[in-house]
Design a protein around this motif. Sequence first.
Motif, PDB file in Angstrom:
ATOM      1  N   ILE A 337       0.828  -1.212   0.000  1.00  0.00           N
ATOM      2  CA  ILE A 337       0.000   0.000   0.000  1.00  0.00           C
ATOM      3  C   ILE A 337       0.863   1.264   0.000  1.00  0.00           C
ATOM      4  CG2 ILE A 337      -1.942  -1.158   1.087  1.00  0.00           C
ATOM      5  CD1 ILE A 337      -1.243   0.171   3.699  1.00  0.00           C
ATOM      6  N   ASN A 338       2.077   1.205   0.548  1.00  0.00           N
ATOM      7  CA  ASN A 338       2.963   2.369   0.473  1.00  0.00           C
ATOM      8  C   ASN A 338       3.413   2.616  -0.967  1.00  0.00           C
ATOM      9  OD1 ASN A 338       3.918   3.765   3.148  1.00  0.00           O
ATOM     10  ND2 ASN A 338       3.684   1.609   3.680  1.00  0.00           N
ATOM     11  N   ILE A 339       3.743   1.538  -1.661  1.00  0.00           N
ATOM     12  CA  ILE A 339       4.119   1.668  -3.073  1.00  0.00           C
ATOM     13  C   ILE A 339       2.922   2.171  -3.879  1.00  0.00           C
ATOM     14  CG2 ILE A 339       4.794   0.383  -5.133  1.00  0.00           C
ATOM     15  CD1 ILE A 339       6.453  -1.438  -3.345  1.00  0.00           C
ATOM     16  N   SER A 340       1.749   1.645  -3.595  1.00  0.00           N
ATOM     17  CA  SER A 340       0.536   2.058  -4.298  1.00  0.00           C
ATOM     18  C   SER A 340       0.243   3.541  -4.068  1.00  0.00           C
ATOM     19  CB  SER A 340      -0.646   1.208  -3.831  1.00  0.00           C
ATOM     20  OG  SER A 340      -1.823   1.528  -4.547  1.00  0.00           O
ATOM     21  N   LEU A 341       0.411   3.994  -2.822  1.00  0.00           N
ATOM     22  CA  LEU A 341       0.205   5.405  -2.492  1.00  0.00           C
ATOM     23  C   LEU A 341       1.167   6.287  -3.275  1.00  0.00           C
ATOM     24  CD1 LEU A 341      -0.789   7.825  -0.795  1.00  0.00           C
ATOM     25  CD2 LEU A 341       0.824   7.105   0.990  1.00  0.00           C
ATOM     26  N   LEU A 342       2.454   5.916  -3.280  1.00  0.00           N
ATOM     27  CA  LEU A 342       3.453   6.714  -3.988  1.00  0.00           C
ATOM     28  C   LEU A 342       3.197   6.724  -5.496  1.00  0.00           C
ATOM     29  CD1 LEU A 342       6.682   5.635  -2.066  1.00  0.00           C
ATOM     30  CD2 LEU A 342       5.468   7.817  -1.908  1.00  0.00           C
ATOM     31  N   ALA A 343       2.721   5.592  -6.024  1.00  0.00           N
ATOM     32  CA  ALA A 343       2.402   5.528  -7.455  1.00  0.00           C
ATOM     33  C   ALA A 343       1.257   6.478  -7.798  1.00  0.00           C
ATOM     34  CB  ALA A 343       2.047   4.096  -7.853  1.00  0.00           C
ATOM     35  N   GLY A 344       0.232   6.498  -6.939  1.00  0.00           N
ATOM     36  CA  GLY A 344      -0.902   7.391  -7.179  1.00  0.00           C
ATOM     37  C   GLY A 344      -0.503   8.851  -7.141  1.00  0.00           C
ATOM     38  N   THR A 345       0.295   9.229  -6.146  1.00  0.00           N
ATOM     39  CA  THR A 345       0.730  10.625  -6.049  1.00  0.00           C
ATOM     40  C   THR A 345       1.654  10.995  -7.213  1.00  0.00           C
ATOM     41  OG1 THR A 345       2.557   9.954  -4.588  1.00  0.00           O
ATOM     42  CG2 THR A 345       0.521  10.698  -3.538  1.00  0.00           C
ATOM     43  N   ALA A 346       2.516  10.059  -7.621  1.00  0.00           N
ATOM     44  CA  ALA A 346       3.465  10.337  -8.699  1.00  0.00           C
ATOM     45  C   ALA A 346       2.750  10.547 -10.030  1.00  0.00           C
ATOM     46  CB  ALA A 346       4.478   9.199  -8.814  1.00  0.00           C
ATOM     47  N   LEU A 347       1.833   9.650 -10.358  1.00  0.00           N
ATOM     48  CA  LEU A 347       1.139   9.754 -11.641  1.00  0.00           C
ATOM     49  C   LEU A 347       0.285  11.015 -11.719  1.00  0.00           C
ATOM     50  CD1 LEU A 347       0.091   6.043 -12.290  1.00  0.00           C
ATOM     51  CD2 LEU A 347       1.834   7.376 -13.482  1.00  0.00           C
ATOM     52  N   MET A 348      -0.433  11.323 -10.632  1.00  0.00           N
ATOM     53  CA  MET A 348      -1.268  12.527 -10.643  1.00  0.00           C
ATOM     54  C   MET A 348      -0.404  13.782 -10.660  1.00  0.00           C
ATOM     55  SD  MET A 348      -4.424  13.181 -10.908  1.00  0.00           S
ATOM     56  CE  MET A 348      -5.121  14.806 -11.218  1.00  0.00           C
ATOM     57  N   SER A 349       0.738  13.739 -10.001  1.00  0.00           N
ATOM     58  CA  SER A 349       1.633  14.898 -10.004  1.00  0.00           C
ATOM     59  C   SER A 349       2.231  15.127 -11.383  1.00  0.00           C
ATOM     60  CB  SER A 349       2.761  14.696  -8.981  1.00  0.00           C
ATOM     61  OG  SER A 349       2.253  14.583  -7.670  1.00  0.00           O
ATOM     62  N   MET A 350       2.552  14.034 -12.085  1.00  0.00           N
ATOM     63  CA  MET A 350       3.126  14.163 -13.435  1.00  0.00           C
ATOM     64  C   MET A 350       2.163  14.840 -14.405  1.00  0.00           C
ATOM     65  SD  MET A 350       5.058  10.484 -13.815  1.00  0.00           S
ATOM     66  CE  MET A 350       5.238  10.704 -15.598  1.00  0.00           C
ATOM     67  N   LEU A 351       0.878  14.664 -14.159  1.00  0.00           N
ATOM     68  CA  LEU A 351      -0.111  15.277 -15.048  1.00  0.00           C
ATOM     69  C   LEU A 351      -0.079  16.804 -14.970  1.00  0.00           C
ATOM     70  CD1 LEU A 351      -3.200  12.927 -14.587  1.00  0.00           C
ATOM     71  CD2 LEU A 351      -1.670  13.075 -16.549  1.00  0.00           C
ATOM     72  N   ALA A 352       0.513  17.343 -13.917  1.00  0.00           N
ATOM     73  CA  ALA A 352       0.623  18.794 -13.780  1.00  0.00           C
ATOM     74  C   ALA A 352       1.543  19.384 -14.846  1.00  0.00           C
ATOM     75  CB  ALA A 352       1.152  19.161 -12.387  1.00  0.00           C
TER      76      ALA A 352
END
Length: 355
Positions: A337-352
Amino acid sequence: MAANLKLAALCLLLLVVSSLPLIVHAECECEQAGEEEHDKAGALKLKIIAIFCILVASAAGCGIPSLGRKFPALSPDTDLFFAVKAFAAGVILATSFVHILPEAFERLGSPCLVDGPWQKFPFAGFVAMLAAIATLVVDTIATGYFQRAHAKKVSAAAGYLEASGADHTQGGHFHGVSAAIASSSFAGESDDGEQLIRHRVISQVLELGIVVHSVIIGMSLGASEDATTIKPLVAALTFHQFFEGIGLGGCIVQAQFRLKSVLMMAFFFSLTMPLGIVIGIVISSTYDENSPSALIVEGLLTAAAAGILNYMALVDLLAEDFMNPRVQNNGRLQVIINISLLAGTALMSMLAVWA
């Protein structure tokens, strides 16, 4: 209660949004030099595509967690459910910190706001903080109220059972034992009931917070006349709404609402951003995003939405699951779940980068 809260929130949002054109009308005093000629027809086509893409993505995301009844791998008791929910929470967290909050600072720090205190104090951060505190207050008051009401019902039922057992004491030892067992079961039901109440409050407060920023973002997209700006937003918002819907849908499943309430909440969530886009299209002829009033209203509302989503993502989604005994006692699940959390934040941040 859920229906009343949602109806009140919707009425308030519609009141604010409907008054926005009157606030910003004929106040175009701070325009960018050399404004480009926009392709209004192309922009309108992209807005219509955005309405349908976001509507489908929102409904699909919110509906996926409900499939756990037919597909055991998606039930709330599985590791996959925790991982997907952590990913969705990461998307919501990045939306708040990377997309919404910087927008609020940009709006309230605009050079167009030459009058007033806007250049002298960081109102965006201040309003976001107040919104997070207000969400905490609502969250705790609602949870406490319903848990106390539930505890009274359980206590009354247990007291009645004990009195009934005492009346039958002369009839044998069996009644006393059965009364003790029943009282123990009532205690277990009390714990389960309090947890259920907590999940229900979380799902309702989360949806209200999502509604605020969804309408604002949708309205901004609908009012824009720049096709080059709208195009990347369609993909970014579709992605965002899909995983935000998964996060909300997971909370709704854990809340164990009746089918009617589940459908109403999913329907309400799915329509908010498309509704905002439609409103933005309607007011686009009179709306100027660079007018001082528009900058102030959008900046304050966006900052409030950021604060609400920050609190909900960190407290009601991540802390709730990461501190769950099932997760605490499973090292492998913690890593997942830590990896999943970081993946979610990373992908959404990249969209910026594009939106």
